[in-house]
Enzyme design. Structure first.
Site, PDB file in Angstrom:
ATOM      1  N   SER A 125      70.051  -0.633  15.631  1.00 26.59           N
ATOM      2  CA  SER A 125      69.360   0.314  16.506  1.00 26.59           C
ATOM      3  C   SER A 125      67.853   0.125  16.408  1.00 26.59           C
ATOM      4  O   SER A 125      67.298  -0.026  15.328  1.00 26.59           O
ATOM      5  CB  SER A 125      69.723   1.755  16.121  1.00 26.59           C
ATOM      6  OG  SER A 125      69.408   2.006  14.769  1.00 26.59           O
ATOM      7  N   ASP A 146      76.107 -13.019  24.015  1.00 26.90           N
ATOM      8  CA  ASP A 146      75.737 -14.188  23.220  1.00 26.90           C
ATOM      9  C   ASP A 146      76.866 -14.536  22.238  1.00 26.90           C
ATOM     10  O   ASP A 146      77.254 -13.726  21.390  1.00 26.90           O
ATOM     11  CB  ASP A 146      74.437 -13.895  22.458  1.00 26.90           C
ATOM     12  CG  ASP A 146      73.792 -15.153  21.926  1.00 26.90           C
ATOM     13  OD1 ASP A 146      74.368 -15.772  21.020  1.00 26.90           O
ATOM     14  OD2 ASP A 146      72.705 -15.512  22.420  1.00 26.90           O
ATOM     15  N   HIS A 161      66.732   6.226  18.018  1.00 24.31           N
ATOM     16  CA  HIS A 161      67.503   7.470  17.929  1.00 24.31           C
ATOM     17  C   HIS A 161      67.007   8.285  16.732  1.00 24.31           C
ATOM     18  O   HIS A 161      66.344   7.770  15.837  1.00 24.31           O
ATOM     19  CB  HIS A 161      69.007   7.209  17.813  1.00 24.31           C
ATOM     20  CG  HIS A 161      69.403   6.496  16.546  1.00 24.31           C
ATOM     21  ND1 HIS A 161      69.475   7.127  15.321  1.00 24.31           N
ATOM     22  CD2 HIS A 161      69.725   5.199  16.307  1.00 24.31           C
ATOM     23  CE1 HIS A 161      69.834   6.264  14.390  1.00 24.31           C
ATOM     24  NE2 HIS A 161      69.989   5.084  14.965  1.00 24.31           N
TER      25      HIS A 161
END
Length: 446
Positions: free
Chosen positions: A389, A374, A247
């Protein structure tokens, strides 16, 4: 009269037959046959026509494609069974399906070069120098007579980028301070070149002397750099290009994308994690590690992350060998993995589910919805946290994308972008470039 009735009856009969054929399952399958197919060199694909007859498949370029294991230009095929298509080298070919020499359908096959990348997962420190100085606010200068902002009076807005002063490019705030003081002492105005979005503006600013410290001021809060921590997504051993974050990096005050003047990435080490909760996404806390060892430069800051070149292959990789990539249309809903760091510098693999795949023919940042499954990661982080990210998403042994955003009200879930769009911005094209497409952000950058 009898002839007219006969013609009407025959017309109605033909219309009925046509309607039955068009609505039949084989015809619908035939009409849904792809008109264009993209495959990677060395892969194996299947095509299905689902027409219960024997036919012929004409291959326009058998050097590029083998069909059902043969290099022949024409192949007899059972159209009710899948046909295997094996790309031999990069290029274009056309496959035409015929039945008794009647063309039924055709597909254009674009074979892309085999592309293999090292998936990342390593935490990196990001240092960005802006191309000029970014205006992040106005402040009032008290000259003893009144309080005002010279910058605001000259028409400068928050979010503007000042790139030139008196025809000289500026690199940092110390340059600005020096030039403003010199102009103020000589009672000269300063000519500014300002970038506002896609506009370039020439503005004139008159510095004002602050009576408290006898310094000349612009009446502006400015910033010339940014720093933070993110995750490396991929490294291309052929071009030495990398991509990270997934991003854009925006200024914390203005929300504007930072225009890169210069930048570096360095190693980072995760020291602790604030666990994510509903309404609070959580965060990785990390410190820059061995800052004198620069890993690479930063040349781009785009909606899909930061990009540049790395000097060497990244250390502490989870995989010893590079992995193939998946094109956007090859990503499927179902189990997948992400690579990220939750302690120190160790890259680990964690289970996720690709819950929803958003079909995209043009670049857009939110291509898939992912959910952390998980138990180890959920216990440690609560799901997706800021600083994660850029973590690469792996499915069926291929790099398919990167983590980009977390859902604020559900930290176990978030968005991912397709690796294909990141590759395009890195200059490692996996398809023809398209104009980007904007989407309204509804998550928070991870």
């Amino acid at each position: 009269m009898i002839r007219q009735n006969k013609r009407k009856w025959m017309g109605s009969f033909l219309l009925l037959i046509t309607a039955l054929v068009v609505s039949s399952t084989p015809f619908r399958d035939l009409s849904s046959f792809p008109h264009e197919l993209r495959v990677m060199e060395g892969s194996l694909e299947q095509l299905r026509v689902s027409v219960p007859v024997m036919g012929t498949l004409v291959n326009s370029n058998p050097d590029i494609l083998h069909v059902n294991g043969t290099q022949a230009r024409e192949v007899s095929v059972d159209l009710s069974k899948p046909m295997s298509v094996e790309p031999r080298r990069a290029g274009e070919a056309q496959l035409q399906v015929k039945w008794r020499n009647i063309p039924l359908t055709a597909v254009k096959v674009n074979v892309l070069p085999d592309l293999r990348l090292y998936p990342g997962g390593q935490s990196i420190g990001v240092k960005l120098q802006t191309a000029g100085v970014l205006v992040v606010g106005h402040h009032l200068v008290d000259d003893g007579k009144s309080k005002f902002s010279p910058g605001e009076q000259s028409g400068i807005h928050v979010g503007d980028m000042i790139v030139k002063m008196n025809d000289l490019y500026i690199n940092d705030m110390s340059d600005v301070k020096k030039m403003i003081n010199e102009a103020g002492k000589k009672n000269y105005p300063v000519q500014l070149l300002v970038v506002r979005g896609k506009e370039k503006l020439n503005l004139t600013l008159h510095p004002a002397k602050d009576k408290k410290d006898n310094e000349y001021r612009m009446g502006l809060y400015i910033r010339d750099s940014a720093a933070g921590v993110g995750t490396l997504t991929f490294y291309d051993p052929q071009s030495k290009a990398y991509g990270a974050l997934g991003h854009v990096i925006s200024d914390v005050d203005t929300g504007q994308a930072i225009v890169v003047g210069d930048g570096q990435i360095v190693q980072a080490s995760v020291t602790s994690i604030e666990k994510g909760q509903s309404g609070n996404p959580g965060e990785k806390f990390a410190r820059f590690y061995n800052e004198s060892e620069v890993l690479g430069n930063i040349t781009k800051n785009t909606p899909f992350g930061i990009f540049g070149k790395m000097k060497d292959e990244p250390k502490r990789s989870f995989y010893d060998e590079p992995l193939p990539v998946a094109l956007a249309e090859q990503v499927e809903e179902g189990p997948a993995k992400i690579l990220t760091v939750v302690n120190g510098q160790k890259v680990e693999e964690f289970d996720i589910e690709i819950a929803n795949v958003i079909k995209q023919h043009f670049p857009a940042t939110k291509g898939m919805i992912i959910k952390v499954t998980d138990k180890r990661l959920l216990e440690k982080t609560g799901g997706i946290v800021q600083g994660m990210s850029g973590s690469p998403i792996i499915q069926k042994g291929k790099i398919v994308g990167a983590v980009t955003h977390v859902f604020v009200n559900d930290p176990t879930s978030g968005y991912g972008c397709y690796i294909e769009w990141m590759l395009r911005d890195a200059g490692v094209n996996a398809r023809n470039a398209h104009e980007s497409e904007q989407q309204t952000p509804i998550g928070k950058a991870a």
